[in-house]
Design a protein around this motif. Structure first.
Motif, PDB file in Angstrom:
ATOM      1  N   THR A  66       5.246  -5.522 -10.327  1.00 24.33           N
ATOM      2  CA  THR A  66       6.296  -4.718  -9.585  1.00 24.33           C
ATOM      3  C   THR A  66       6.586  -3.388 -10.203  1.00 24.33           C
ATOM      4  O   THR A  66       6.137  -3.319 -11.559  1.00 24.33           O
ATOM      5  CB  THR A  66       7.576  -5.617  -9.805  1.00 24.33           C
ATOM      6  N   GLY A  67       7.012  -2.446  -9.538  1.00 24.49           N
ATOM      7  CA  GLY A  67       7.207  -1.329 -10.093  1.00 24.49           C
ATOM      8  C   GLY A  67       8.479  -1.409 -10.872  1.00 24.49           C
ATOM      9  O   GLY A  67       9.101  -2.197 -10.928  1.00 24.49           O
ATOM     10  N   LYS A  68       8.757  -0.119 -11.750  1.00 26.62           N
ATOM     11  CA  LYS A  68       9.886  -0.039 -12.549  1.00 26.62           C
ATOM     12  C   LYS A  68      11.310  -0.298 -11.854  1.00 26.62           C
ATOM     13  O   LYS A  68      12.227  -0.766 -12.262  1.00 26.62           O
ATOM     14  CB  LYS A  68       9.846   1.149 -13.339  1.00 26.62           C
ATOM     15  N   ASP A  69      11.145   0.123 -10.430  1.00 29.16           N
ATOM     16  CA  ASP A  69      12.427   0.003  -9.822  1.00 29.16           C
ATOM     17  C   ASP A  69      12.647  -1.250  -9.069  1.00 29.16           C
ATOM     18  O   ASP A  69      13.524  -1.456  -8.441  1.00 29.16           O
ATOM     19  CB  ASP A  69      12.355   1.176  -8.744  1.00 29.16           C
ATOM     20  N   LEU A  70      11.622  -2.326  -8.977  1.00 26.47           N
ATOM     21  CA  LEU A  70      11.748  -3.606  -8.550  1.00 26.47           C
ATOM     22  C   LEU A  70      11.785  -3.619  -6.929  1.00 26.47           C
ATOM     23  O   LEU A  70      12.011  -4.559  -6.380  1.00 26.47           O
ATOM     24  CB  LEU A  70      12.723  -4.411  -9.058  1.00 26.47           C
ATOM     25  N   VAL A  71      11.332  -2.175  -6.647  1.00 21.76           N
ATOM     26  CA  VAL A  71      11.490  -2.356  -5.048  1.00 21.76           C
ATOM     27  C   VAL A  71       9.924  -1.929  -4.428  1.00 21.76           C
ATOM     28  O   VAL A  71       9.829  -2.354  -3.275  1.00 21.76           O
ATOM     29  CB  VAL A  71      12.460  -0.826  -4.667  1.00 21.76           C
ATOM     30  N   VAL A  87      -3.866  -2.952  -3.673  1.00 19.37           N
ATOM     31  CA  VAL A  87      -2.857  -2.632  -2.439  1.00 19.37           C
ATOM     32  C   VAL A  87      -1.304  -2.113  -3.017  1.00 19.37           C
ATOM     33  O   VAL A  87      -1.185  -3.186  -3.817  1.00 19.37           O
ATOM     34  CB  VAL A  87      -2.872  -3.740  -1.333  1.00 19.37           C
ATOM     35  N   PHE A  88      -1.098  -1.214  -2.813  1.00 12.91           N
ATOM     36  CA  PHE A  88       0.253  -0.690  -3.073  1.00 12.91           C
ATOM     37  C   PHE A  88       1.379  -0.997  -1.795  1.00 12.91           C
ATOM     38  O   PHE A  88       0.802  -0.695  -0.662  1.00 12.91           O
ATOM     39  CB  PHE A  88       0.499   0.726  -3.294  1.00 12.91           C
ATOM     40  N   TYR A  89       2.433  -1.653  -2.030  1.00  3.65           N
ATOM     41  CA  TYR A  89       3.418  -1.770  -1.117  1.00  3.65           C
ATOM     42  C   TYR A  89       4.862  -1.229  -1.494  1.00  3.65           C
ATOM     43  O   TYR A  89       5.215  -1.785  -2.523  1.00  3.65           O
ATOM     44  CB  TYR A  89       3.608  -3.312  -0.603  1.00  3.65           C
ATOM     45  N   ASN A  90       5.337  -0.376  -0.818  1.00  2.00           N
ATOM     46  CA  ASN A  90       6.572   0.412  -1.361  1.00  2.00           C
ATOM     47  C   ASN A  90       7.920  -0.168  -0.745  1.00  2.00           C
ATOM     48  O   ASN A  90       8.815   0.242  -0.156  1.00  2.00           O
ATOM     49  CB  ASN A  90       6.542   1.677  -0.844  1.00  2.00           C
ATOM     50  N   GLN A  91       7.915  -1.795  -0.562  1.00  2.00           N
ATOM     51  CA  GLN A  91       8.942  -2.416  -0.311  1.00  2.00           C
ATOM     52  C   GLN A  91       9.277  -3.723  -1.187  1.00  2.00           C
ATOM     53  O   GLN A  91       8.118  -4.169  -1.963  1.00  2.00           O
ATOM     54  CB  GLN A  91       8.691  -3.142   1.216  1.00  2.00           C
ATOM     55  N   VAL A 105      -2.554  -6.744   5.590  1.00  2.00           N
ATOM     56  CA  VAL A 105      -2.036  -5.695   5.127  1.00  2.00           C
ATOM     57  C   VAL A 105      -2.384  -4.539   6.172  1.00  2.00           C
ATOM     58  O   VAL A 105      -3.362  -4.288   6.723  1.00  2.00           O
ATOM     59  CB  VAL A 105      -2.466  -5.107   3.863  1.00  2.00           C
ATOM     60  N   ILE A 106      -1.262  -3.880   6.794  1.00  2.00           N
ATOM     61  CA  ILE A 106      -1.323  -2.877   7.809  1.00  2.00           C
ATOM     62  C   ILE A 106      -0.784  -1.632   6.968  1.00  2.00           C
ATOM     63  O   ILE A 106       0.007  -1.198   6.396  1.00  2.00           O
ATOM     64  CB  ILE A 106      -0.551  -3.131   8.727  1.00  2.00           C
ATOM     65  N   GLY A 107      -1.899  -0.640   6.821  1.00  2.00           N
ATOM     66  CA  GLY A 107      -1.742   0.525   6.386  1.00  2.00           C
ATOM     67  C   GLY A 107      -2.921   1.501   6.316  1.00  2.00           C
ATOM     68  O   GLY A 107      -3.889   1.504   7.091  1.00  2.00           O
ATOM     69  N   SER A 108      -3.365   2.467   5.171  1.00  2.40           N
ATOM     70  CA  SER A 108      -4.358   3.378   5.161  1.00  2.40           C
ATOM     71  C   SER A 108      -4.752   3.676   3.747  1.00  2.40           C
ATOM     72  O   SER A 108      -3.780   3.665   2.783  1.00  2.40           O
ATOM     73  CB  SER A 108      -4.125   4.275   6.084  1.00  2.40           C
ATOM     74  N   TYR A 109      -5.906   4.115   3.671  1.00  2.95           N
ATOM     75  CA  TYR A 109      -6.069   4.866   2.372  1.00  2.95           C
ATOM     76  C   TYR A 109      -5.506   6.296   2.291  1.00  2.95           C
ATOM     77  O   TYR A 109      -5.525   7.027   3.159  1.00  2.95           O
ATOM     78  CB  TYR A 109      -7.518   4.846   2.303  1.00  2.95           C
ATOM     79  N   LYS A 110      -5.192   6.590   0.865  1.00  3.60           N
ATOM     80  CA  LYS A 110      -4.580   7.684   0.610  1.00  3.60           C
ATOM     81  C   LYS A 110      -5.588   8.727   0.124  1.00  3.60           C
ATOM     82  O   LYS A 110      -6.608   8.041  -0.559  1.00  3.60           O
ATOM     83  CB  LYS A 110      -3.149   7.566  -0.368  1.00  3.60           C
ATOM     84  N   PRO A 111      -5.623  10.052  -0.123  1.00  7.27           N
ATOM     85  CA  PRO A 111      -6.588  10.724  -0.626  1.00  7.27           C
ATOM     86  C   PRO A 111      -6.799  10.251  -2.238  1.00  7.27           C
ATOM     87  O   PRO A 111      -8.084  10.599  -2.532  1.00  7.27           O
ATOM     88  CB  PRO A 111      -5.953  12.202  -0.703  1.00  7.27           C
ATOM     89  N   PHE A 115      -5.173   1.999  -1.309  1.00 11.85           N
ATOM     90  CA  PHE A 115      -4.666   1.369   0.084  1.00 11.85           C
ATOM     91  C   PHE A 115      -3.251   1.476  -0.242  1.00 11.85           C
ATOM     92  O   PHE A 115      -2.743   0.589  -1.043  1.00 11.85           O
ATOM     93  CB  PHE A 115      -5.445   0.181   0.124  1.00 11.85           C
ATOM     94  N   VAL A 116      -2.468   1.801   0.709  1.00 13.29           N
ATOM     95  CA  VAL A 116      -1.006   1.727   0.661  1.00 13.29           C
ATOM     96  C   VAL A 116      -0.490   0.915   2.136  1.00 13.29           C
ATOM     97  O   VAL A 116      -1.012   1.467   3.350  1.00 13.29           O
ATOM     98  CB  VAL A 116      -0.322   3.130   0.634  1.00 13.29           C
ATOM     99  N   ALA A 117       0.038  -0.187   1.861  1.00 13.13           N
ATOM    100  CA  ALA A 117       0.278  -0.875   3.023  1.00 13.13           C
ATOM    101  C   ALA A 117       1.797  -0.370   3.528  1.00 13.13           C
ATOM    102  O   ALA A 117       2.587  -0.254   2.733  1.00 13.13           O
ATOM    103  CB  ALA A 117       0.485  -2.445   2.688  1.00 13.13           C
ATOM    104  N   ASN A 118       1.811  -0.239   4.809  1.00 17.07           N
ATOM    105  CA  ASN A 118       3.057  -0.173   5.455  1.00 17.07           C
ATOM    106  C   ASN A 118       3.940  -1.470   5.693  1.00 17.07           C
ATOM    107  O   ASN A 118       5.068  -1.541   6.072  1.00 17.07           O
ATOM    108  CB  ASN A 118       3.053   0.860   6.826  1.00 17.07           C
ATOM    109  N   LYS A 119       2.753  -2.516   5.939  1.00 24.25           N
ATOM    110  CA  LYS A 119       3.544  -3.742   6.513  1.00 24.25           C
ATOM    111  C   LYS A 119       2.573  -4.706   5.979  1.00 24.25           C
ATOM    112  O   LYS A 119       1.346  -4.497   5.876  1.00 24.25           O
ATOM    113  CB  LYS A 119       3.589  -3.582   7.811  1.00 24.25           C
TER     114      LYS A 119
END
Length: 134
Positions: A66-71, A87-91, A105-111, A115-119
């Motif tokens: 988990t991230g430091k912010d737990l989000v 995979v990174f999930y910002n939720q 995982v629904i998302g895309s690769y960043k530069p 892989f960042v998942a939106n859902k």
């Protein structure tokens, strides 16, 4: 031909165009390799990748932090071709995430290559499976 008939035909034609364009946007499940090649081609649309969470010999999920912010959190996932990817999930982590049989995982690769998942969609073990009786 009456104006109402022409208006009706136009409405039906527009409805058909909307349906066809929606079907064209629907995605299919793919692998991380295909998702990476699509990202290199400049295609930034969301991609659906299906796989399983990485587990140890006892069946415990590995690689979750988990991230430091737990989000937000990251996890490792194995796609259907056997490629392991972070995979990174910002939720916050979904309920029963570690108990899921399959993960989409629904998302895309960043530069930066992540892989960042939106859902995240989970396929959890069925509570209603019929138990074997001896």
């Amino acid at each position: 031909m009456k104006k109402s008939h022409i208006f009706g035909i136009v409405i039906i034609a527009v409805a058909i165009l909307v349906i066809v364009s929606t079907i064209g946007d629907s995605s299919t499940y793919t692998t991380f390799t295909v998702a990476q090649s699509m990202a290199k081609d400049g295609d930034r649309q969301d991609i659906h990748v299906v796989g399983q969470l990485t587990k140890d010999d006892q069946g415990n999920v590995q690689g979750i932090s988990t991230g430091k912010d737990l989000v937000s959190f990251t996890f490792k996932m194995v796609d259907n071709d056997g490629k392991i990817e972070t995979v990174f999930y910002n939720q916050p982590m979904p309920q029963d995430f570690t108990k899921s049989e399959q993960v989409v995982v629904i998302g895309s690769y960043k530069p930066n290559g992540l892989f960042v998942a939106n859902k995240i969609l989970l396929k959890c073990p069925s509570k209603y499976k019929e138990e074997q009786t001896i």
